[in-house]
Design an enzyme around this catalytic site. Structure first.
Site, PDB file in Angstrom:
ATOM      1  N   HIS A 176       0.784  -1.243   0.282  1.00  0.00           N
ATOM      2  CA  HIS A 176       0.077   0.534   0.517  1.00  0.00           C
ATOM      3  C   HIS A 176       1.116   1.475  -0.140  1.00  0.00           C
ATOM      4  O   HIS A 176       0.722   2.358  -0.392  1.00  0.00           O
ATOM      5  CB  HIS A 176      -1.118   0.058   1.155  1.00  0.00           C
ATOM      6  CG  HIS A 176      -0.781   0.177   2.739  1.00  0.00           C
ATOM      7  ND1 HIS A 176       0.103  -0.619   2.978  1.00  0.00           N
ATOM      8  CD2 HIS A 176      -0.404   1.767   3.094  1.00  0.00           C
ATOM      9  CE1 HIS A 176       0.254  -0.198   4.308  1.00  0.00           C
ATOM     10  NE2 HIS A 176       0.745   1.397   4.558  1.00  0.00           N
ATOM     11  N   HIS A 238       7.759  -2.011   2.170  1.00  0.00           N
ATOM     12  CA  HIS A 238       7.866  -0.686   1.794  1.00  0.00           C
ATOM     13  C   HIS A 238       8.785  -0.425   1.927  1.00  0.00           C
ATOM     14  O   HIS A 238       8.976   0.382   0.688  1.00  0.00           O
ATOM     15  CB  HIS A 238       6.851  -0.635   3.261  1.00  0.00           C
ATOM     16  CG  HIS A 238       5.515  -1.191   3.796  1.00  0.00           C
ATOM     17  ND1 HIS A 238       4.510  -1.929   2.841  1.00  0.00           N
ATOM     18  CD2 HIS A 238       4.586  -1.012   5.202  1.00  0.00           C
ATOM     19  CE1 HIS A 238       3.870  -2.151   3.461  1.00  0.00           C
ATOM     20  NE2 HIS A 238       4.040  -1.724   4.439  1.00  0.00           N
TER      21      HIS A 238
HETATM   22  C1  BG6 Z   1       1.189  -2.240   7.508  1.00  0.00           C
HETATM   23  C2  BG6 Z   1       2.037  -2.609   8.740  1.00  0.00           C
HETATM   24  O1  BG6 Z   1       1.827  -2.678   6.539  1.00  0.00           O
HETATM   25  O2  BG6 Z   1       2.417  -0.686   7.617  1.00  0.00           O
HETATM   26  C3  BG6 Z   1       2.279  -2.151  10.124  1.00  0.00           C
HETATM   27  O3  BG6 Z   1       1.806  -4.371   8.937  1.00  0.00           O
HETATM   28  C4  BG6 Z   1       2.573  -0.391   9.603  1.00  0.00           C
HETATM   29  O4  BG6 Z   1       2.756  -2.574  10.835  1.00  0.00           O
HETATM   30  C5  BG6 Z   1       1.841   0.187   8.569  1.00  0.00           C
HETATM   31  O5  BG6 Z   1       2.567  -0.431  11.098  1.00  0.00           O
HETATM   32  C6  BG6 Z   1       2.351   1.486   8.474  1.00  0.00           C
HETATM   33  O6  BG6 Z   1       1.385   2.166   7.076  1.00  0.00           O
HETATM   34  P1  BG6 Z   1       0.305   3.688   7.424  1.00  0.00           P
HETATM   35  O7  BG6 Z   1       0.198   3.050   6.109  1.00  0.00           O
HETATM   36  O8  BG6 Z   1      -0.378   3.270   7.853  1.00  0.00           O
HETATM   37  O9  BG6 Z   1       1.436   4.441   7.546  1.00  0.00           O
END
Ligand code: BG6
Length: 475
Positions: A176, A238
């Site tokens: 994402h 990520h």
């Molecule tokens: C997720 C992780 O994919 O991304 C989490 O599993 C993390 O641990 C999160 O907190 C962070 O994403 P965002 O978009 O909330 O900053």
């Protein structure tokens, strides 16, 4: 944005946490924004003993808790009318549920399955979809959640199994972070302008920092986290995907394949990660969290130095940092430029940054900031730290889709540009293999801090840009 063709959406694991937090509210927002298909059915598929109304209650609860916009009565009526549920275990359950939904729409609608299941279950769910006769290349797409495997071997075997049942064009691996507006800002700034590219290389760039500290702890996610840890949860997913976008060569176009070829080049030229360049940390109190082993060695913090062995980036250190229970929450990419060859302004050496930096904020509100030294107003020719802020106009922020919504819409219209590809995912695991084989022992760090002291030293004299900015702002 394009409205997708008629579609039946299958939410596998549709009663679970991810579906409730992200996928169901995401579908609702897309409907309100006019970006779900006109002709749409959403079928929850899970092992719970529920009927359609029982599932609708779960859907309503998920919207009450997680929707970003008020749930108006008329919108709820429309949304709940699309929703149904199937207690689904065997292929015949899937086939029956889809036959009903497809009949209600008429014609030959598309099928988009979202798999909110652990990586170990993904291949068998796809097998079930296939056995149900629902996997044909023309109509079906499958959206998969990270992590894709847990090391090189498991990623290879998962991809191999998927490719026996689906073509790569049908597979949408979601990360994402790639749906974040701030990440696409990087592409726009680099490739829609001419001024940045000539200095975006080893001749002018001193280092790159991708810094994603999070204040939240792992509360409520212990069983996932104990199995996954920070490296697999955040870094091999990520942070390295973000690096792919930051460091890529210009693609011949922004179409999915040219773009993914270029991010793939970044992964191919990443040097294998040396465990000596990595600091693991574990926040104090982690072992007391419910569901965490009292002697757990799972890392909740990672800081790493990596290098890209390419014509553009050879020798430029790239620092990655992320962790839970840290001092601030931020998602910041900083490109640190070299100092000028000589300093004419005496005072410049006294300010912190006698050089320029370009900063991208990936989270809300996304932004781009150029840090530089400007003239201090007044009679003397002295300089001070200045910033040029290229943030989004507030009015534009209302138009943004959340990252998850944007990517789900891309899957509905079949655009793979912002999804990871099998070769890229496998290469990332290959690069991480030395670290997985010899993980450093996690060092303790206090909650609300910047991680273990050793991580501060990893970046050398200048330190972490984000920490320095925060302590400068606090003093
Ligand atoms: C997720 C992780 O994919 O991304 C989490 O599993 C993390 O641990 C999160 O907190 C962070 O994403 P965002 O978009 O909330 O900053």
């Amino acid at each position: 944005m394009q409205r997708p063709d008629a579609t039946v959406i299958g939410l596998v694991g549709g009663t679970g946490d991810l579906a409730r937090r992200m996928v169901i509210p995401g579908c609702f927002h897309l409907m309100v924004a006019g970006l779900l298909p006109d002709q749409c059915r959403i079928v929850g598929l899970a092992l719970d003993e529920l009927d359609d109304d029982g599932f609708r209650e779960i859907v309503r609860q998920s919207l009450d808790e997680h929707a970003r916009i008020p749930v108006e009565d008329a919108a709820w009526e429309r949304f709940s009318a699309m929703v149904s549920f199937a207690h689904a275990h065997a292929a015949s359950d899937y086939a029956k549920a889809f036959a009903v939904a497809e009949q209600a729409l008429g014609g030959s609608p598309r099928r988009v399955f979202h798999l909110a299941v652990p990586p170990s279950a993904a291949a068998s769910v796809v097998q079930t979809i296939h056995d149900a006769g629902l996997a044909d290349a023309e109509r079906t797409r499958v959206v998969l959640e990270k992590p894709f495997g847990t090391d090189l071997d498991s990623a290879r075997s998962l991809n191999a199994r998927l490719h026996e049942l689906l073509s790569e064009l049908q597979i949408f691996r979601i990360d994402h972070f790639l749906g974040k507006e701030g990440l696409q800002n990087i592409l726009a700034l680099r490739f829609a302008n001419a001024f940045i590219e000539p200095v975006f290389n080893r001749d002018h760039v001193d280092s790159i920092q991708i810094d994603v500290p999070e204040q939240l702890t792992i509360v409520g996610r212990a069983s996932f986290y104990e199995q996954t840890g920070c490296l697999k949860d955040m870094v091999t997913t990520h942070l390295l995907q973000v690096l792919g976008f930051v460091a890529m060569e210009p693609p011949v176009s922004l179409a999915p394949e040219p773009l993914r070829d270029r991010t793939g080049d970044v992964f191919r030229s990443l040097k294998p990660i040396d465990p000596a360049d990595v600091i693991y940390g574990q926040y104090d109190g982690y072992r007391d969290e419910p569901g965490v082993a009292p002697d757990s060695h799972v890392e909740t913090f990672v800081a790493a130095r990596v290098e890209i062995d390419s014509w553009r980036w050879a020798g430029v250190p790239i620092f990655l940092r992320t962790g839970k229970a840290m001092a601030v929450s931020s998602e910041t990419v900083t490109i640190v430029f070299k100092e000028p060859p000589m300093q004419l302004f005496e005072h410049a050496s006294k300010v912190r940054d006698a050089r320029n930096a370009l900063r991208f904020e990936l989270n809300d509100p996304p932004g781009i900031t150029l840090e530089f030294l400007g003239k201090q107003p007044g009679p003397h020719l002295t300089v001070e730290e200045s910033e040029l802020d290229l943030g989004l106009r507030p009015a534009d922020r209302d138009k943004l889709l959340a990252p998850y919504e944007r990517l789900f819409h891309d899957a509905l219209i079949g655009d793979q540009t912002l999804f990871t590809r099998a070769d890229g995912v496998e290469r990332v695991w290959e690069v991480a293999a030395p670290l997985l084989a010899h993980p450093p022992a996690p060092q303790p760090y206090p909650q609300g801090s910047w991680g273990p002291a050793a991580a501060q030293r990893l970046v050398g004299r200048r330190g972490w840009e984000l920490s320095a900015r925060h302590s400068a702002a606090a003093s």
